[in-house]
Write an enzyme that holds these catalytic residues in place. Sequence first.
Site, PDB file in Angstrom:
ATOM      1  N   ASP A 279       0.826  -1.208   0.000  1.00  0.00           N
ATOM      2  CA  ASP A 279       0.000   0.000   0.000  1.00  0.00           C
ATOM      3  C   ASP A 279       0.861   1.260   0.000  1.00  0.00           C
ATOM      4  OD1 ASP A 279      -2.558  -0.819  -0.265  1.00  0.00           O
ATOM      5  OD2 ASP A 279      -3.203  -0.365   1.767  1.00  0.00           O
ATOM      6  N   ASP A 338       3.326  -8.986   9.437  1.00  0.00           N
ATOM      7  CA  ASP A 338       3.609  -7.587   9.147  1.00  0.00           C
ATOM      8  C   ASP A 338       4.993  -7.454   8.526  1.00  0.00           C
ATOM      9  OD1 ASP A 338       1.172  -6.752   9.999  1.00  0.00           O
ATOM     10  OD2 ASP A 338       1.846  -5.956  11.936  1.00  0.00           O
ATOM     11  N   ASP A 340       7.772  -6.116   9.291  1.00  0.00           N
ATOM     12  CA  ASP A 340       9.002  -6.260  10.070  1.00  0.00           C
ATOM     13  C   ASP A 340       9.125  -7.630  10.729  1.00  0.00           C
ATOM     14  OD1 ASP A 340       6.762  -5.402  11.637  1.00  0.00           O
ATOM     15  OD2 ASP A 340       8.120  -5.149  13.343  1.00  0.00           O
ATOM     16  N   ASP A 432      -7.631  -6.447  13.856  1.00  0.00           N
ATOM     17  CA  ASP A 432      -7.279  -7.768  14.367  1.00  0.00           C
ATOM     18  C   ASP A 432      -8.168  -8.160  15.549  1.00  0.00           C
ATOM     19  OD1 ASP A 432      -6.248  -5.761  15.920  1.00  0.00           O
ATOM     20  OD2 ASP A 432      -4.161  -6.411  15.774  1.00  0.00           O
TER      21      ASP A 432
END
Length: 697
Positions: A279, A338, A340, A432
């Site tokens: 994104d 994610d 990282d 979430d």
Amino acid sequence: MAPLFDWWGKDTHRGTPVIVKMENPNWSIAEISSPDDEDYVAGEGNEIPARTRKGGRGKNAKQITWVLLLKAHRAAGCLTNLASAAFGVAAAVRRRVASGRTDSDVSSSPEESPVLRTRFYSFIKAFLFLSVLLLGFEVAAYFKGWHLTTPDLQIFVLPSFGVHGIFESIYSGWVQVRAEYIAPPLQFLANACVVLFLVQSADRLILCLGCFWIRFKGIKPVAKAANATADPESGGEHFPMVLVQIPMCNEREVYQQSIAAVCNLDWPRSNFLVQVLDDSSDPTTQALIKEEVEKWQQNGSRIVYRHRVLREGYKAGNLKSAMTCSYVKDYEFVAIFDADFQPMPDFLKRTVPHFKDNEEVGLVQARWSFVNKDENLLTRLQNINLCFHFEVEQQVNSVFINFFGFNGTAGVWRIRALEDSGGWMDRTTVEDMDIAVRAHLKGWKFVFLNDVECQCELPESYEAYVKQQHRWHSGPMQLFRLCLPDIIRSKIGFWKKFNLIFLFFLLRKLILPFYSFTLFCIILPMTMFVPEAELPAWVVCYIPATMSFLNILPALRSFPFIVPYLLFENTMSVTKFNAMISGLFQLGSAYEWVVTKKSGRSSEGDLYSLSEKEPKQQKSGSAPNLDSMAKEESRPKKQTMKKHNRIYRKELALAFLLLTAAARSLLSAQGIHFYFLLFQGISFLLVGLDLIGEQIE
């Protein structure tokens, strides 16, 4: 006659050299050895020192001198370090003040008006102004001899003073007003917060006891089948189809490490597909990520790149868009990481088997571990919090009630559970938690694996951490407003509804930040100026210290930081309370979504240096061209906004409020209250000056 100092010549004092090593590299090693054998002669069965006792005593004096010099050198080194640290802090404070950058300079949500943004700060400033004014009155009254330790005696004696001036009249009226009108409601509010504090402490204690029981009994989630990936009919191994998603947005520091880690998962390549859901709004970052995906495609990995032109719904919208692809129907599970996060190669082999022969399981969540937990004080304190969250909260809720909040990453979902729960929704900033609550209401069970870890990064700057915590604490209140009717109407049992409403939402998401801020940052300072309302010492010191000790148990290596942890948690209550109010009353900042900044400590240069040291450990045909990573360092990068340390006005205002209250507590000789207010005020001061996290020159 035996010599008076016969012990000087005994064997126990022979042959033991003394080596003194100075820590300063400019000092050399000095060795002082004890008397040699040649210095002794035998006589009548006894060893008589050939040297005079004066010489021996002189040598011992030299040894003592060197030891004293060593201690003096160490003390001087400590003083030098303290002085250097003091000068460093002073220089940092001077830079903060000179730059004039405050938290108000940070761009915020366009929906939030400046009035709403400054209302909370104005509230704190009003309390600060009032406390300074009251401190002036109390100091003047103290030097006039009007200060008495017992409020009742003070009220009784005051009328005999007589009114001889304006000051006496004002102070007499203030004492009467505070005793009759201010103290009762303040004491009531204090008692109410103490009750909430005790309830929350009991909840924390029960969670710790549950964790102890799990460890004592060795309770651990185990897949039903001995070999959960074995297919008894075919006689071989069965690997379900798994979709792996990596949502990212302008995270050029970490995209390489996450893509590399996911593409190296130990799972048949024909049975899993990687979706890189980009994104990013920066064209340069888009090009770099797309190029990285193409490199892995050329090396045989099944990986696709997706980019949305319209970035609606942030992360939830990104995941929702990815699930609409036609090929998703061919997959049974979806793993989410994610940008990282770096899963270990055996991640899928240790998580997916827990779904086999257990159709009620909708989610398997792994634990996080942190590559930069020792980077600075801020990351160490975050590590304490998150270790307790995973080791205690997530594990206990998983074992006893099969429900916990999905952490948004490092988890595997059954796609059917996602679809049955309504899929991803972008109505809050905690998508979430939203999907986890809806899945729980549908009867799906969750499994938490405390022994499966996935590495990631912690925010290293206070600015990034504050924005992350604001999103994490405003989102649950938005969600609570939206899903409360669904919880009440759901078909789950009464105790599950009670746990969801009272424990999961009210106690841990609303009451905790409310009483932490109100009790320790507002009521406690006010009781110093209104001594008729009291907070006992066990509320101020003993129970918070006990709760901090319980919180730090899952991370025992961090035990030396228990006091900074206690103070920092109270300091963060300002941000959490502000976020909770924003989410509860739907203020503009409640919908603010800011991607947490990453440093990429395990990417690019680190991977390149690793490849030079251990070239044989890279998998052939699956690793990207690491030489290109080094070349990428020299590429011209798009000009980005520089990071700065800032001054946080709310924290600074509260620091002066608490320090003012600490000065007032000295007048009434309240020892524990004084020390708590003093150190808590210093903690707010350090945070307000942004001295706790990453320091940018």
